[in-house]
Design a protein around this motif. Structure first.
Motif, PDB file in Angstrom:
ATOM      1  N   ASN A  50       8.271   4.882  -2.197  1.00  0.00           N
ATOM      2  CA  ASN A  50       7.182   5.667  -2.962  1.00  0.00           C
ATOM      3  C   ASN A  50       5.967   5.762  -1.936  1.00  0.00           C
ATOM      4  N   CYS A  51       5.893   5.396  -0.841  1.00  0.00           N
ATOM      5  CA  CYS A  51       4.807   5.302   0.180  1.00  0.00           C
ATOM      6  C   CYS A  51       4.635   6.786   0.598  1.00  0.00           C
ATOM      7  N   VAL A  52       3.479   7.211   0.875  1.00  0.00           N
ATOM      8  CA  VAL A  52       3.010   8.659   1.457  1.00  0.00           C
ATOM      9  C   VAL A  52       2.949   8.616   2.870  1.00  0.00           C
TER      10      VAL A  52
ATOM     11  N   PHE B 199      13.491   4.724  -5.562  1.00  0.00           N
ATOM     12  CA  PHE B 199      12.552   4.213  -6.209  1.00  0.00           C
ATOM     13  C   PHE B 199      12.819   4.344  -7.684  1.00  0.00           C
TER      14      PHE B 199
ATOM     15  N   SER C  97       0.972  -1.190  -0.062  1.00  0.00           N
ATOM     16  CA  SER C  97       0.042   0.159   0.130  1.00  0.00           C
ATOM     17  C   SER C  97       0.949   1.361  -0.082  1.00  0.00           C
ATOM     18  N   LYS C  98       0.805   2.203  -0.963  1.00  0.00           N
ATOM     19  CA  LYS C  98       1.433   3.501  -1.051  1.00  0.00           C
ATOM     20  C   LYS C  98       0.975   4.408  -0.263  1.00  0.00           C
ATOM     21  N   TRP C  99      -0.266   4.375  -0.193  1.00  0.00           N
ATOM     22  CA  TRP C  99      -1.031   5.600   0.529  1.00  0.00           C
ATOM     23  C   TRP C  99      -2.528   4.848   1.218  1.00  0.00           C
ATOM     24  N   TYR C 100      -2.662   5.311   2.488  1.00  0.00           N
ATOM     25  CA  TYR C 100      -3.493   4.746   3.148  1.00  0.00           C
ATOM     26  C   TYR C 100      -4.192   6.005   4.219  1.00  0.00           C
ATOM     27  N   VAL C 101      -5.431   6.088   4.128  1.00  0.00           N
ATOM     28  CA  VAL C 101      -6.173   6.811   5.324  1.00  0.00           C
ATOM     29  C   VAL C 101      -7.496   6.290   5.566  1.00  0.00           C
ATOM     30  N   GLY C 102      -7.845   6.374   6.922  1.00  0.00           N
ATOM     31  CA  GLY C 102      -8.986   5.995   7.533  1.00  0.00           C
ATOM     32  C   GLY C 102      -9.817   7.052   8.025  1.00  0.00           C
TER      33      GLY C 102
ATOM     34  N   GLU D 103       5.124  12.503  -6.151  1.00  0.00           N
ATOM     35  CA  GLU D 103       4.024  11.664  -6.613  1.00  0.00           C
ATOM     36  C   GLU D 103       4.293  10.592  -6.505  1.00  0.00           C
ATOM     37  N   ILE D 104       3.151   9.598  -6.599  1.00  0.00           N
ATOM     38  CA  ILE D 104       3.045   8.100  -6.506  1.00  0.00           C
ATOM     39  C   ILE D 104       3.245   7.565  -8.026  1.00  0.00           C
ATOM     40  N   VAL D 105       4.066   6.731  -8.454  1.00  0.00           N
ATOM     41  CA  VAL D 105       4.479   6.476  -9.644  1.00  0.00           C
ATOM     42  C   VAL D 105       4.081   4.940 -10.004  1.00  0.00           C
ATOM     43  N   TYR D 106       3.825   4.708 -11.127  1.00  0.00           N
ATOM     44  CA  TYR D 106       3.780   3.368 -11.598  1.00  0.00           C
ATOM     45  C   TYR D 106       4.735   3.290 -12.831  1.00  0.00           C
TER      46      TYR D 106
ATOM     47  N   GLN E  80      12.953  -2.269 -13.353  1.00  0.00           N
ATOM     48  CA  GLN E  80      11.865  -2.932 -13.755  1.00  0.00           C
ATOM     49  C   GLN E  80      11.506  -2.593 -15.563  1.00  0.00           C
TER      50      GLN E  80
ATOM     51  N   ARG F 226      -7.007   6.917  11.036  1.00  0.00           N
ATOM     52  CA  ARG F 226      -5.787   6.577  10.763  1.00  0.00           C
ATOM     53  C   ARG F 226      -5.084   7.106   9.398  1.00  0.00           C
ATOM     54  N   LEU F 227      -3.969   7.251   9.810  1.00  0.00           N
ATOM     55  CA  LEU F 227      -3.458   8.053   8.542  1.00  0.00           C
ATOM     56  C   LEU F 227      -2.173   6.998   8.020  1.00  0.00           C
TER      57      LEU F 227
ATOM     58  N   LEU G 190      12.499   1.483 -10.515  1.00  0.00           N
ATOM     59  CA  LEU G 190      11.497   1.761 -11.796  1.00  0.00           C
ATOM     60  C   LEU G 190      12.484   1.469 -13.248  1.00  0.00           C
TER      61      LEU G 190
ATOM     62  N   ASN H 108       3.591  -5.011 -11.677  1.00  0.00           N
ATOM     63  CA  ASN H 108       3.655  -4.070 -10.865  1.00  0.00           C
ATOM     64  C   ASN H 108       3.447  -2.850 -11.938  1.00  0.00           C
ATOM     65  N   ASN H 109       2.403  -2.832 -12.649  1.00  0.00           N
ATOM     66  CA  ASN H 109       2.690  -1.714 -13.739  1.00  0.00           C
ATOM     67  C   ASN H 109       0.962  -0.694 -13.710  1.00  0.00           C
TER      68      ASN H 109
END
Lengths: 180, 101
Positions: free
Chosen positions: B47-49, B82, A122-127, A143-146, B89, B20-21, B86, A155-156
């Motif tokens: 690359n996680c926030v 990262f 998981s690259k970003w999470y919020v609850g 940024e979050i990159v693929y 890959q 939760r963050l 990439l 992973n694309n």
């Protein structure tokens, strides 16, 4: 560098799905050989960068807890397990600048099934509470990159998902991204 | 703090609630009614926030090799930016496709 905004609005073709206790994909985007733009032939993969995410709900207000995340996924030629029609054909509707070329990414919204999605973390999470809305904006370079590759390497793509223990209404999401 | 890698805001139209963050088991945060804003940082290795709550003392880590922000789990590993992952890959994918695989 084409910028685009994708929303999971039902009018785009796939109706918003009820949220359940397991993750449900609201928006999936990534590279797929099933999709090409006007300027690239099949296999013309490009990197995508997610730089803005907006989330909320659109059912009757109540106090429920929802979790949202962005998971990297492997996006196959035909989006395996992601049931629903690709909306990439409408890519000209999503661009922020009409002068930009259409994007290469395959876009799918409001998935009705998740059986093929194997999230790679998981690259970003919020609850947050159902009554709350949330926005994240990346600074340039954060940024979050693929990756620009096919499903053979994996992973694309990314899947933006949500789940809730009690909420069964709909969730809304808008994602802004660009391709390079 | 170093320049943030973005910002996040929660507009809470309801009562004070817990949220939760991150998904890594950190304690729930309390979100009051109205607007709550955070800086965010994006890990240069995975690359996680990461959300950085105002007044909170996060474990901000800077890689001693690439001198960029890295999240806490990535401090246990060596420096592989990262961007480099990439590139590797994508190079592997180009090679596979050139072989017809």
């Amino acid at each position: 560098m084409a910028n685009a905004a994708i929303t999971n609005e039902s009018s785009l073709g796939n109706a918003q799905q009820a949220i359940s206790t397991t993750y449900k994909s609201l928006i999936v985007l990534g590279n797929s050989s099933a999709t090409t733009s006007n300027y690239f032939t099949t296999g013309g993969y490009r990197r995508g960068k997610v730089y803005d995410i907006l989330i909320g709900t659109n059912s009757a207000p109540a106090d429920n807890y929802l979790e949202y995340d962005l998971a990297p996924i492997t996006f196959a030629t035909t989006p395996a397990g992601i049931t629903g029609t690709l909306v990439s054909a409408n890519s000209s509707l999503f661009g922020l600048d009409p002068a930009d070329t259409t994007f290469v990414a395959a876009i799918q919204i409001n998935s009705t099934g998740e059986t093929g999605i194997s999230p790679l973390g998981s690259k970003w999470y919020v609850g947050v509470n159902q009554r709350a809305s949330y926005r994240w904006v990346a600074a340039p370079g954060s940024e979050i990159v693929y990756a620009a590759n096919s499903s053979a390497t994996g992973n694309n793509g990314v899947s933006l998902r949500t789940r809730s223990g009690a909420y069964t209404g709909n969730a809304t999401m808008t994602v802004l991204f660009n391709e390079q | 703090m170093r320049n943030p890698g973005g910002f996040a805001q929660i507009i809470n139209g309801g009562p004070v609630h817990l949220g939760r963050l991150d998904s890594r088991g950190r304690s729930p945060e309390t979100f009051s009614e109205g607007l709550t804003e955070f800086d965010t940082a994006t890990c240069n290795h995975c690359n996680c926030v990461v959300h950085i709550k105002p007044g909170w003392t996060p474990k901000i880590h800077v890689c001693k090799t690439c001198f960029k922000f890295v999240c806490e789990p990535c401090t246990a590993h060596g420096c592989t930016p990262f961007e480099k992952k990439l590139e590797q890959q994508e190079a592997r994918d180009r090679a596979l496709r050139s072989y017809g695989v």
